[in-house]
Write an enzyme that holds these catalytic residues in place. Structure first.
Site, PDB file in Angstrom:
ATOM      1  N   VAL A  31      32.262 -13.131  -5.588  1.00 32.34           N
ATOM      2  CA  VAL A  31      32.293 -13.351  -7.035  1.00 32.34           C
ATOM      3  C   VAL A  31      31.481 -14.579  -7.426  1.00 32.34           C
ATOM      4  CG1 VAL A  31      34.409 -14.758  -7.116  1.00 32.34           C
ATOM      5  CG2 VAL A  31      33.802 -13.308  -9.060  1.00 32.34           C
ATOM      6  N   GLY A  67      38.377  -7.637  -4.449  1.00 31.95           N
ATOM      7  CA  GLY A  67      39.181  -8.357  -5.434  1.00 31.95           C
ATOM      8  C   GLY A  67      38.444  -9.553  -5.995  1.00 31.95           C
ATOM      9  N   GLU A  68      39.209 -10.538  -6.453  1.00 35.07           N
ATOM     10  CA  GLU A  68      38.661 -11.797  -6.948  1.00 35.07           C
ATOM     11  C   GLU A  68      37.760 -11.621  -8.172  1.00 35.07           C
ATOM     12  OE1 GLU A  68      36.696 -13.685  -3.642  1.00 35.07           O
ATOM     13  OE2 GLU A  68      38.302 -13.144  -2.269  1.00 35.07           O
ATOM     14  N   GLY A  69      37.922 -10.521  -8.896  1.00 35.35           N
ATOM     15  CA  GLY A  69      37.101 -10.284 -10.078  1.00 35.35           C
ATOM     16  C   GLY A  69      35.749  -9.683  -9.782  1.00 35.35           C
ATOM     17  N   THR A  70      35.441  -9.407  -8.515  1.00 35.88           N
ATOM     18  CA  THR A  70      34.109  -8.945  -8.130  1.00 35.88           C
ATOM     19  C   THR A  70      33.757  -7.610  -8.768  1.00 35.88           C
ATOM     20  OG1 THR A  70      34.372 -10.077  -6.009  1.00 35.88           O
ATOM     21  CG2 THR A  70      32.594  -8.466  -6.174  1.00 35.88           C
TER      22      THR A  70
END
Length: 357
Positions: free
Chosen positions: A101, A322-325
């Site tokens: 991200v 995850g992590e907004g990626t």
């Protein structure tokens, strides 16, 4: 401090401007491309125009990736491939530019902000601007105890609301929303199952780093036990988040609600942001009109939540990190949709083509 009633958001949140959306659709019909030739880009441009209240749609100039961080006590049961209490390592990777991200955000010109709502680590391990908002150190083990006290749940919700105001006031015109958590998908799946009235096995996924079959069974059992604690408090969103949510999930919920009040469009990432959105929708039924589902993460709980909110993911590329990626990958499409809607010429009218009677 007055007791927070999330039902008040139902009166505070209005839908994006329907008249502006119709104007955007009318303008699109006049563009010098065949109707429908741009596929879903047309829909994205219309959504953004309505959120902005502007035709033609304005370019996205100040996007922000916002990541709420927290650890969940349920991770101690071995329901995650990551070690319990290890979310601060995810935060450090983003800060150091070693995560997908952070690399993508740099390429796409998006700022990144991390908010520690409930990490289980020494605050000295991370910068002050990250840890200064922390509500508590870690969240309780939701299969046997509440994640938060009622006071902590309200504090986390208010934290999210405050961050939404700060972003709106600073000029952020679109938020890519994600989480940095260990055990967060277990809490999120519990919220989805409780709100959708489904069994634990229907919403239990493998997580961002896939878990094996034994870990999946432990995760399913933990969600089933947590559901028994969630169902008696379904009528109160604050109590629900206190019982089986967590500080990061409550903060995300508050952020989503206040962002809708402030008319800030948000791109959701995976099951955690989807679960929080489902809680927020329960409080304010118009709120989902301000959100876009960035991607299909493959988590069954996310699919269930998005279906309940009638949100159709923009992308389905199998991104599970995850992590907004995954949500961040949708940002260029939204930007492209805005640019095309604003800059494509309109078809010339009869007077401009030299046509005569």
């Amino acid at each position: 401090m007055t007791t927070l009633n999330l039902d008040d958001f139902s009166d505070l949140i209005e839908r994006p401007d329907g008249g502006v959306r119709r104007d955007a659709e009318d303008r699109r019909e006049r563009l010098a491309v065949p109707p429908g030739a741009l596929g879903r880009l047309d829909e994205l441009a219309d959504w953004l125009a309505a959120a902005q209240g502007s035709v033609p749609v304005r370019p996205i100039e100040h996007p922000k990736v916002l990541l709420f961080a927290g650890d969940h006590g349920v991770a101690g049961l071995g329901v995650s491939a990551r070690p319990a209490g290890g979310a601060h390592e995810l935060v450090r990777a983003v800060l150091d530019g070693r995560s997908p991200v952070s690399i993508l955000a740099g390429r796409l010109g998006a700022g990144v902000r991390i908010v520690d709502a409930g990490l289980d680590c020494d605050p000295g391990l991370l910068p002050e601007e990250v840890v200064r908002h922390r509500v508590r150190r870690g969240s309780g083990r939701i299969d046997t105890e509440n994640a938060l006290t009622a006071e902590e749940a309200e504090a986390a919700l208010r934290l999210g609301m405050r961050i939404a105001d700060e972003e709106a006031d600073s000029g952020t015109d679109l938020v890519v929303l994600g989480d940095l958590s260990v055990g967060g998908t277990t809490a999120a799946a519990t919220l989805v199952a409780a709100l959708c009235g489904t069994d634990a096995s229907v919403v239990t996924g493998r997580g961002g780093v896939p878990i094996d079959d034994l870990a999946w069974m432990r995760k399913c059992a933990a969600i089933r036990d947590a559901l028994r604690r969630a169902r008696p408090v379904l009528g109160d969103q604050v109590e629900l988040l206190a019982a089986v949510g967590g500080a990061d999930l409550a903060a995300i919920t508050g952020f989503l609600l206040q962002s809708a009040v402030r008319r800030t469009p948000v791109i959701l990432d995976g099951v955690v942001s989807a679960a929080c959105a489902l809680v927020a929708q329960r409080a304010a039924f118009r709120a989902p009109d301000w959100w876009l589902a960035g991607q299909a993460s493959g988590e069954p709980g996310q699919a269930k939540a998005l279906d309940r909110m009638a949100l159709n993911p923009v992308l389905d590329h199998g991104v599970t990190v995850g992590e907004g990626t995954g949500a961040l990958l949708a940002l260029p499409l939204v930007q492209a949709a805005a640019a095309l809607a604003a800059e494509l010429p309109e078809r010339p009218g009869p007077d401009e083509t030299g046509t005569t009677d």
